[in-house]
Design an enzyme around this catalytic site. Structure first.
Site, mmCIF file in Angstrom:
data_model
loop_
_atom_site.group_PDB
_atom_site.id
_atom_site.type_symbol
_atom_site.label_atom_id
_atom_site.label_comp_id
_atom_site.label_asym_id
_atom_site.label_seq_id
_atom_site.Cartn_x
_atom_site.Cartn_y
_atom_site.Cartn_z
ATOM 1 N N SER A 13 0.830 -1.214 0.000
ATOM 2 C CA SER A 13 0.000 0.000 0.000
ATOM 3 C C SER A 13 0.861 1.261 0.000
ATOM 4 O O SER A 13 0.496 2.266 -0.641
ATOM 5 C CB SER A 13 -0.973 0.006 1.178
ATOM 6 O OG SER A 13 -0.315 0.264 2.387
ATOM 7 N N ASN A 14 1.999 1.241 0.684
ATOM 8 C CA ASN A 14 2.895 2.413 0.621
ATOM 9 C C ASN A 14 3.445 2.595 -0.788
ATOM 10 O O ASN A 14 3.540 3.717 -1.288
ATOM 11 C CB ASN A 14 4.030 2.280 1.642
ATOM 12 C CG ASN A 14 3.612 2.755 3.027
ATOM 13 O OD1 ASN A 14 3.420 3.944 3.249
ATOM 14 N ND2 ASN A 14 3.444 1.804 3.948
ATOM 15 N N MET A 91 10.720 -6.746 4.225
ATOM 16 C CA MET A 91 10.827 -7.444 5.507
ATOM 17 C C MET A 91 12.113 -8.236 5.725
ATOM 18 O O MET A 91 12.158 -9.094 6.601
ATOM 19 C CB MET A 91 9.614 -8.369 5.688
ATOM 20 C CG MET A 91 8.286 -7.631 5.756
ATOM 21 S SD MET A 91 8.227 -6.283 6.972
ATOM 22 C CE MET A 91 8.281 -7.244 8.485
ATOM 23 N N HIS A 110 8.958 3.001 8.904
ATOM 24 C CA HIS A 110 8.824 2.069 10.025
ATOM 25 C C HIS A 110 7.590 2.439 10.838
ATOM 26 O O HIS A 110 7.380 3.614 11.146
ATOM 27 C CB HIS A 110 10.082 2.137 10.905
ATOM 28 C CG HIS A 110 10.005 1.216 12.070
ATOM 29 N ND1 HIS A 110 10.215 -0.147 11.953
ATOM 30 C CD2 HIS A 110 9.706 1.432 13.366
ATOM 31 C CE1 HIS A 110 10.055 -0.719 13.136
ATOM 32 N NE2 HIS A 110 9.754 0.221 14.002
ATOM 33 N N GLU A 175 1.325 6.924 7.375
ATOM 34 C CA GLU A 175 2.440 6.486 6.518
ATOM 35 C C GLU A 175 2.219 7.001 5.103
ATOM 36 O O GLU A 175 3.144 7.473 4.430
ATOM 37 C CB GLU A 175 2.554 4.963 6.505
ATOM 38 C CG GLU A 175 2.925 4.354 7.853
ATOM 39 C CD GLU A 175 3.143 2.848 7.768
ATOM 40 O OE1 GLU A 175 3.641 2.353 6.744
ATOM 41 O OE2 GLU A 175 2.812 2.155 8.756
HETATM 42 N N1 NHR Z 1 18.305 -3.132 7.226
HETATM 43 C C1 NHR Z 1 19.143 -2.308 7.864
HETATM 44 N N2 NHR Z 1 20.446 -2.612 7.800
HETATM 45 N N3 NHR Z 1 18.756 -1.219 8.541
HETATM 46 C C2 NHR Z 1 17.451 -0.919 8.611
HETATM 47 O O1 NHR Z 1 17.074 0.159 9.284
HETATM 48 C C3 NHR Z 1 16.496 -1.758 7.974
HETATM 49 C C4 NHR Z 1 16.979 -2.879 7.275
HETATM 50 C C5 NHR Z 1 16.104 -3.758 6.638
HETATM 51 C C6 NHR Z 1 14.759 -3.567 6.724
HETATM 52 C C7 NHR Z 1 12.785 -2.396 7.619
HETATM 53 C C8 NHR Z 1 12.464 -2.863 9.024
HETATM 54 C C9 NHR Z 1 11.384 -2.105 9.705
HETATM 55 O O2 NHR Z 1 11.044 -1.000 9.309
HETATM 56 C C10 NHR Z 1 14.258 -2.478 7.442
HETATM 57 C C11 NHR Z 1 15.116 -1.563 8.048
HETATM 58 C C12 NHR Z 1 12.546 -6.617 8.766
HETATM 59 C C13 NHR Z 1 12.901 -6.999 10.039
HETATM 60 C C14 NHR Z 1 13.103 -8.464 10.391
HETATM 61 O O3 NHR Z 1 13.308 -8.813 11.539
HETATM 62 C C15 NHR Z 1 13.116 -6.017 10.974
HETATM 63 C C16 NHR Z 1 12.968 -4.679 10.631
HETATM 64 C C17 NHR Z 1 12.608 -4.296 9.347
HETATM 65 C C18 NHR Z 1 12.389 -5.287 8.414
HETATM 66 N N4 NHR Z 1 13.071 -9.381 9.373
HETATM 67 C C19 NHR Z 1 13.326 -10.807 9.515
HETATM 68 C C20 NHR Z 1 14.748 -11.142 9.019
HETATM 69 O O4 NHR Z 1 15.281 -12.156 9.518
HETATM 70 C C21 NHR Z 1 12.379 -11.619 8.660
HETATM 71 C C22 NHR Z 1 10.952 -11.372 8.983
HETATM 72 C C23 NHR Z 1 10.017 -11.857 7.868
HETATM 73 O O5 NHR Z 1 10.498 -12.298 6.798
HETATM 74 O O6 NHR Z 1 8.799 -11.742 8.068
HETATM 75 O O7 NHR Z 1 15.270 -10.469 8.124
HETATM 76 O O8 NHR Z 1 10.837 -2.586 10.724
HETATM 77 C C1 GAR Z 2 3.693 -0.792 6.821
HETATM 78 O O1 GAR Z 2 2.961 -0.522 8.007
HETATM 79 C C2 GAR Z 2 5.163 -0.548 7.045
HETATM 80 O O2 GAR Z 2 5.431 0.540 7.886
HETATM 81 C C3 GAR Z 2 5.558 -1.821 7.727
HETATM 82 O O3 GAR Z 2 4.822 -2.831 7.100
HETATM 83 C C4 GAR Z 2 3.656 -2.286 6.504
HETATM 84 C C5 GAR Z 2 3.722 -2.529 5.042
HETATM 85 O O4 GAR Z 2 2.499 -2.207 4.435
HETATM 86 N N1 GAR Z 2 6.947 -2.066 7.604
HETATM 87 C C6 GAR Z 2 7.592 -2.865 8.401
HETATM 88 O O5 GAR Z 2 7.069 -3.382 9.366
HETATM 89 C C7 GAR Z 2 9.032 -3.084 8.044
HETATM 90 N N2 GAR Z 2 9.552 -4.039 8.930
HETATM 91 P P1 GAR Z 2 2.405 -2.041 2.875
HETATM 92 O O6 GAR Z 2 3.040 -3.278 2.247
HETATM 93 O O7 GAR Z 2 0.947 -1.999 2.610
HETATM 94 O O8 GAR Z 2 3.109 -0.787 2.494
#
Ligand code: NHR
Ligand code: GAR
Length: 219
Positions: A13-14, A91, A110, A175
């Site tokens: 959606s974003n 993710m 985030h 967002e």
């Molecule tokens: N990478 C870095 N180095 N720094 C950031 O600030 C990042 C990043 C990668 C993604 C998005 C993030 C969020 O906004 C993001 C920011 C995934 C996880 C996670 O735990 C955490 C934070 C974010 C995205 N992912 C698991 C993993 O093992 C898998 C989870 C899944 O597949 O559902 O990578 O919150």
């Molecule tokens: C959004 O709420 C975004 O902030 C969050 O996932 C949703 C994605 O929605 N992001 C994370 O949690 C990254 N770890 P979208 O696919 O509809 O944009």
């Protein structure tokens, strides 16, 4: 013309909001040139394809480790020579090598008021903690997860009868307001780092911070 590549994992959606903003000229002189997902079943891929945007899938599960996955992803991205790479519900945690490669041109949104609630399950954790204010943050991505320099945030109230879904929807609406704003600022070259903090040239930033969601939401 600035070239933007968007990375997604799911609903998108974003991403859809950014495509719409681009169409409406809200991103100034920018074009979204490709969308990539690490999941083939991401709903957002269909939305992007329907909008005529080239899409690609780089499945993390097809690679032996994070670095091999990221190398494939970076090659796919770099074929589009982007000025900016935007994480929109992407993710997978990214390693230092990938992040450094896109230093200063990698953004994330985030779903919390960072630096509280980095990582996953932010809405559930906010409800459990009983905080009264929650929200979302657009930041530059650095190797330290969810700790990069903050560009813009929007706050929403947490109401007594909220559940995760209701709260997530309230945050998501914000967002969709702040991500196009941050991308436009980037495209206009107005973001600079001063002592590790973001400065936005010529912006009444206070106007972007207050999100009176209660006034806009139907009861
Ligand atoms: N990478 C870095 N180095 N720094 C950031 O600030 C990042 C990043 C990668 C993604 C998005 C993030 C969020 O906004 C993001 C920011 C995934 C996880 C996670 O735990 C955490 C934070 C974010 C995205 N992912 C698991 C993993 O093992 C898998 C989870 C899944 O597949 O559902 O990578 O919150
Ligand atoms: C959004 O709420 C975004 O902030 C969050 O996932 C949703 C994605 O929605 N992001 C994370 O949690 C990254 N770890 P979208 O696919 O509809 O944009």
């Amino acid at each position: 013309m600035k070239r933007i590549v968007i990375l997604i994992s799911g609903r998108g959606s974003n991403m859809a909001r950014l495509l719409e903003a681009s169409r409406q000229g809200e991103l100034n002189d920018a074009a979204i040139v490709a969308v990539f997902s690490n999941r083939a079943d991401a709903e957002g891929l269909r939305i992007a394809a329907q909008a005529g945007i080239p899409t690609g899938v780089v499945e993390h599960r097809a690679y032996s480790g994070r670095e091999a996955f990221e190398q494939a992803l970076a090659s796919a991205i770099d074929a589009y020579a982007p000025d900016l790479v935007v994480l929109a519900g992407f993710m997978r945690i990214l390693t230092e090598g990938f992040v450094r490669h896109y230093d200063g041109r990698l953004l994330n949104i985030h779903p919390s008021l960072l630096p509280v609630f980095p990582g996953l399950d932010t809405h559930r954790r906010a409800l459990l903690e009983g905080v009264r204010l929650h929200g979302c943050t657009v930041h530059f991505v650095t190797p330290s997860l969810d700790h990069g320099p903050i560009i813009v945030q929007a706050a929403v109230p947490i109401l007594d009868d909220d559940d995760e879904a209701r709260l997530a929807a309230r945050v998501l609406a914000e967002e969709h307001r702040i991500y196009p704003l941050a991308v436009r600022w980037f495209v206009e070259g107005r973001l600079t780092l001063v002592e590790g903090r973001v400065r936005v040239a010529g912006e009444q930033i206070e106007a972007a911070l207050i999100a009176p969601a209660l006034l806009r939401e139907k009861p």
